[in-house]
Motif scaffolding. Structure first.
Motif, PDB file in Angstrom:
ATOM      1  N   MET A   1      88.043  24.241  71.267  1.00  0.00           N
ATOM      2  CA  MET A   1      86.658  24.664  71.092  1.00  0.00           C
ATOM      3  C   MET A   1      85.966  23.864  69.997  1.00  0.00           C
ATOM      4  SD  MET A   1      86.849  28.803  71.482  1.00  0.00           S
ATOM      5  CE  MET A   1      87.083  29.588  73.092  1.00  0.00           C
ATOM      6  N   ARG A   2      86.642  23.702  68.877  1.00  0.00           N
ATOM      7  CA  ARG A   2      86.028  22.964  67.773  1.00  0.00           C
ATOM      8  C   ARG A   2      85.783  21.507  68.155  1.00  0.00           C
ATOM      9  NH1 ARG A   2      89.826  26.357  64.205  1.00  0.00           N
ATOM     10  NH2 ARG A   2      88.404  27.838  63.202  1.00  0.00           N
ATOM     11  N   ALA A   3      86.690  20.946  68.926  1.00  0.00           N
ATOM     12  CA  ALA A   3      86.516  19.565  69.381  1.00  0.00           C
ATOM     13  C   ALA A   3      85.288  19.421  70.282  1.00  0.00           C
ATOM     14  CB  ALA A   3      87.769  19.099  70.119  1.00  0.00           C
ATOM     15  N   ALA A   4      84.949  20.494  70.989  1.00  0.00           N
ATOM     16  CA  ALA A   4      83.795  20.471  71.896  1.00  0.00           C
ATOM     17  C   ALA A   4      82.488  20.773  71.171  1.00  0.00           C
ATOM     18  CB  ALA A   4      84.004  21.478  73.021  1.00  0.00           C
ATOM     19  N   GLY A   5      82.580  21.196  69.897  1.00  0.00           N
ATOM     20  CA  GLY A   5      81.369  21.486  69.138  1.00  0.00           C
ATOM     21  C   GLY A   5      81.105  22.955  68.907  1.00  0.00           C
ATOM     22  N   VAL A   6      82.045  23.809  69.275  1.00  0.00           N
ATOM     23  CA  VAL A   6      81.904  25.241  69.030  1.00  0.00           C
ATOM     24  C   VAL A   6      82.148  25.511  67.544  1.00  0.00           C
ATOM     25  CG1 VAL A   6      82.839  27.542  69.514  1.00  0.00           C
ATOM     26  CG2 VAL A   6      82.631  25.849  71.362  1.00  0.00           C
ATOM     27  N   THR A   7      81.283  26.319  66.936  1.00  0.00           N
ATOM     28  CA  THR A   7      81.486  26.745  65.562  1.00  0.00           C
ATOM     29  C   THR A   7      82.266  28.051  65.586  1.00  0.00           C
ATOM     30  OG1 THR A   7      79.364  25.763  64.929  1.00  0.00           O
ATOM     31  CG2 THR A   7      80.383  27.293  63.366  1.00  0.00           C
ATOM     32  N   LEU A   8      83.479  28.012  65.092  1.00  0.00           N
ATOM     33  CA  LEU A   8      84.403  29.142  65.187  1.00  0.00           C
ATOM     34  C   LEU A   8      84.808  29.584  63.789  1.00  0.00           C
ATOM     35  CD1 LEU A   8      86.332  30.986  66.843  1.00  0.00           C
ATOM     36  CD2 LEU A   8      87.958  29.080  66.872  1.00  0.00           C
ATOM     37  N   SER A   9      84.720  30.888  63.544  1.00  0.00           N
ATOM     38  CA  SER A   9      85.049  31.403  62.219  1.00  0.00           C
ATOM     39  C   SER A   9      85.908  32.659  62.339  1.00  0.00           C
ATOM     40  CB  SER A   9      83.777  31.729  61.437  1.00  0.00           C
ATOM     41  OG  SER A   9      84.078  32.186  60.132  1.00  0.00           O
ATOM     42  N   GLN A  10      86.842  32.804  61.380  1.00  0.00           N
ATOM     43  CA  GLN A  10      87.647  34.016  61.294  1.00  0.00           C
ATOM     44  C   GLN A  10      86.951  35.014  60.381  1.00  0.00           C
ATOM     45  OE1 GLN A  10      91.892  33.803  60.636  1.00  0.00           O
ATOM     46  NE2 GLN A  10      91.917  31.611  61.066  1.00  0.00           N
ATOM     47  N   ALA A  11      86.903  36.252  60.817  1.00  0.00           N
ATOM     48  CA  ALA A  11      86.337  37.312  59.991  1.00  0.00           C
ATOM     49  C   ALA A  11      87.448  38.068  59.281  1.00  0.00           C
ATOM     50  CB  ALA A  11      85.520  38.269  60.849  1.00  0.00           C
ATOM     51  N   LEU A  12      87.258  38.319  57.994  1.00  0.00           N
ATOM     52  CA  LEU A  12      88.174  39.143  57.209  1.00  0.00           C
ATOM     53  C   LEU A  12      89.609  38.612  57.286  1.00  0.00           C
ATOM     54  CD1 LEU A  12      86.707  42.549  58.396  1.00  0.00           C
ATOM     55  CD2 LEU A  12      86.300  41.452  56.189  1.00  0.00           C
ATOM     56  N   SER A  13      89.771  37.374  56.868  1.00  0.00           N
ATOM     57  CA  SER A  13      91.076  36.719  56.908  1.00  0.00           C
ATOM     58  C   SER A  13      92.123  37.539  56.171  1.00  0.00           C
ATOM     59  CB  SER A  13      90.992  35.326  56.278  1.00  0.00           C
ATOM     60  OG  SER A  13      90.105  34.517  57.011  1.00  0.00           O
ATOM     61  N   VAL A  14      93.334  37.506  56.694  1.00  0.00           N
ATOM     62  CA  VAL A  14      94.430  38.293  56.143  1.00  0.00           C
ATOM     63  C   VAL A  14      95.414  37.373  55.438  1.00  0.00           C
ATOM     64  CG1 VAL A  14      96.347  39.843  56.685  1.00  0.00           C
ATOM     65  CG2 VAL A  14      94.201  40.016  57.954  1.00  0.00           C
ATOM     66  N   SER A  15      95.749  37.720  54.195  1.00  0.00           N
ATOM     67  CA  SER A  15      96.778  36.985  53.458  1.00  0.00           C
ATOM     68  C   SER A  15      97.265  37.876  52.319  1.00  0.00           C
ATOM     69  CB  SER A  15      96.229  35.666  52.892  1.00  0.00           C
ATOM     70  OG  SER A  15      95.320  35.919  51.842  1.00  0.00           O
ATOM     71  N   PRO A  16      98.480  37.655  51.818  1.00  0.00           N
ATOM     72  CA  PRO A  16      98.995  38.486  50.718  1.00  0.00           C
ATOM     73  C   PRO A  16      98.090  38.483  49.493  1.00  0.00           C
ATOM     74  CG  PRO A  16     100.757  37.196  51.698  1.00  0.00           C
ATOM     75  CD  PRO A  16      99.482  36.690  52.308  1.00  0.00           C
ATOM     76  N   LEU A  17      97.467  37.329  49.188  1.00  0.00           N
ATOM     77  CA  LEU A  17      96.625  37.241  48.005  1.00  0.00           C
ATOM     78  C   LEU A  17      95.367  38.087  48.146  1.00  0.00           C
ATOM     79  CD1 LEU A  17      96.077  35.960  45.242  1.00  0.00           C
ATOM     80  CD2 LEU A  17      94.985  34.041  46.441  1.00  0.00           C
ATOM     81  N   ARG A  18      94.790  38.127  49.362  1.00  0.00           N
ATOM     82  CA  ARG A  18      93.527  38.829  49.566  1.00  0.00           C
ATOM     83  C   ARG A  18      93.649  40.332  49.395  1.00  0.00           C
ATOM     84  NH1 ARG A  18      89.660  35.437  52.008  1.00  0.00           N
ATOM     85  NH2 ARG A  18      90.557  33.462  52.732  1.00  0.00           N
ATOM     86  N   MET A  19      94.868  40.871  49.511  1.00  0.00           N
ATOM     87  CA  MET A  19      95.026  42.322  49.426  1.00  0.00           C
ATOM     88  C   MET A  19      94.629  42.857  48.060  1.00  0.00           C
ATOM     89  SD  MET A  19      99.166  42.813  49.247  1.00  0.00           S
ATOM     90  CE  MET A  19     100.141  42.266  47.848  1.00  0.00           C
TER      91      MET A  19
END
Length: 488
Positions: A196-214
């Motif tokens: 998708m990104r290669a085709a020009g789609v702008t893609l974003s993750q919402a509320l990313s999960v990681s140990p630090l973010r907790m």
């Protein structure tokens, strides 16, 4: 050395009880519902250390400092955008039914978002119809495609949607996808994002999960909305994630997921688009408020007799608290003849439970349709803990046999309905980013009524006397999970 160990042990116990006292005091100061406060006190006092950690991670509704600051700064421009719509010719409060008027006034006060008439709605309830309709609209997109989902799961027709999105981006359409990081984990681990990104789609993750973010944001806070907007003229929302049920959670043993989506055209579409723009800006800091709704084109299909008056109701951190909970309560207390609720996860608040019991006591025909099999063990047992009280009051409980009924809808007196992404549980009502449409249209409500009737025909209706004969061990498990139901 022994004295040192004793001192450390005493200090550790003192600090531990200091933490317990601080959390208990905060629960009192926050003035949450008694059930929520009591459940958290049980957790922190009966699960040593684990309870404290659980409260720190999941007990506070904090969005994170960056997102919170960004949301605060967004209130004024978005508020002005919505406020201008009160002067729109299709803001016609004089046309509202009694059901719609009270909800509209509540949303005026709490959200500052007006209801608008002149919308054409189509209730879609089979996966192939929904996904093929989205594909067709994306293929016809000329300017923009915006999508926002909790879950995008590869496989089947979901892949065809992905191909349509890529093709649209390649022909110059602006395509933005915002997907919940946890719910769409399988998608982000696939090859589709890179394609998708290669085709020009702008893609974003919402509320990313990681140990630090907790340590900075509540981990179980999720983007639960389902939104598709094409050219700011056509929109979809409802209960269905971007999945083909034939390829999704086939090993859960609950059958295929049963969902609905509402396809809409008309002035409410830019409002749904503005909600998506809000989420996009909170996540990326990039503003993309849509053009406000214009006037409808006069066509034979677009007449006052056939259009829908729609109130768009978003909820979540940064927005007024409990707004959808208040709308639900208002709807239930207004019902005079019949209530039909469909929800996959039924763990009502104390107020909602009282509203349902009270409605049945005053002669309203109250029906709750839930799946017979559920993919959440905790919710299944917590839900069952409410059945006896409801059945005794005369509420009819129907357990759908045709799969995991995932449709979220409330139909009042066969004339007014709420439909969208909200489950009847604490997580949807107080935590997640959600979206509901309050639809004031007898024709559309009749479509929903027919669909709910089909659900009931394929369901087992519980009987109070028979339910009372269930095994003792089941009652014990139900009561155990009931104690923690305000947290589910």
């Amino acid at each position: 050395m022994e004295n040192v160990h004793q001192i450390l042990a005493i200090a550790g116990v003192f600090i531990y009880w200091l933490f317990l006292g601080a959390i208990a005091l905060r629960l009192v100061i926050k003035r949450r519902t008694i059930g929520v406060s009591f459940s958290w006190i049980l957790v922190i006092y009966f699960l040593p250390l684990v309870g404290i950690i659980a409260y720190i991670l999941f007990g506070e509704l904090h969005l994170g400092q960056t997102r919170a600051s960004r949301s605060k700064a967004m209130f004024k421009p978005y508020g002005q955008w919505f406020a201008a719509l009160y002067q729109h010719p299709l803001h016609t409060p004089e046309r509202q039914s009694e059901h719609a008027r009270a909800i509209s006034q509540l949303c005026d006060t709490q959200l500052g978002i007006p209801s608008l008439s002149g919308n054409q709605l189509n209730l879609q309830h089979t996966p192939s119809d929904i996904l093929n309709a989205i594909i067709k609209d994306v293929e016809q997109a000329q300017e923009s495609v915006t999508m926002e989902f909790y879950i995008w799961h590869p496989g089947g027709l979901a892949n065809e949607v992905a191909k349509a999105v890529i093709a649209a981006a390649k022909r110059g359409v602006t395509v933005k996808l915002l997907l919940d990081a946890a719910g769409s984990r399988t998608f982000f681990n696939s090859t589709w994002p890179s394609q998708m990104r290669a085709a020009g789609v702008t893609l974003s993750q919402a509320l990313s999960v990681s140990p630090l973010r907790m340590f900075f944001r509540r981990l179980d806070l999720r983007l639960h909305r389902k939104i598709v907007v094409i050219d700011n003229r056509t929109a979809y929302t409802g209960s269905m994630n971007l999945v083909d049920p034939r390829y999704f959670k086939q090993r859960e043993g609950v059958g295929q997921w049963i969902d609905v989506m509402v396809r809409m055209e008309g002035p409410a579409v830019p409002l749904v688009n503005a909600v998506a723009a809000w989420d996009w800006e909170v996540e990326t800091s990039k503003r993309c408020l849509p053009a406000p709704p214009g006037l409808p084109i006069n066509t034979p299909e677009n007449t006052p007799e056939s259009d829908s008056l729609v109130q768009v109701i978003p909820s979540g951190p940064g927005m007024p608290e409990e707004v959808i909970h208040q709308v639900l309560l208002q709807s239930l207390y207004q019902a005079s003849r019949k209530i039909v609720i469909t929800t996959p996860y039924f763990v009502p608040s104390e107020n909602l439970l009282d509203a349902l019991v009270t409605a049945a006591a005053r002669g309203v025909d109250v029906n709750i349709i839930i799946p017979q099999k559920n993919d959440s063990t905790m919710v299944k047992w917590a839900s069952r803990s409410f059945f006896a009280e409801l059945l005794k009051a005369g509420v009819k409980i129907h357990r759908f046999r045709g799969g995991l009924l995932h449709t979220k809808s409330v139909l009042i007196d066969d004339e007014h309905c709420l439909i969208g992404t909200v489950n009847m549980d604490m997580r949807s009502l107080w935590l997640n980013f959600e979206l509901t449409l309050a639809v004031d249209d007898k024709v559309f409500s009749q479509s929903l009524r027919n669909l709910q009737k089909g659900y009931i025909e394929n369901a087992e209706q519980l009987e109070y006397k028979r339910w009372q004969r269930r095994p003792l061990y089941q009652r014990v498990i139900e009561h155990l999970f009931y104690l923690f139901s305000p947290l589910l």
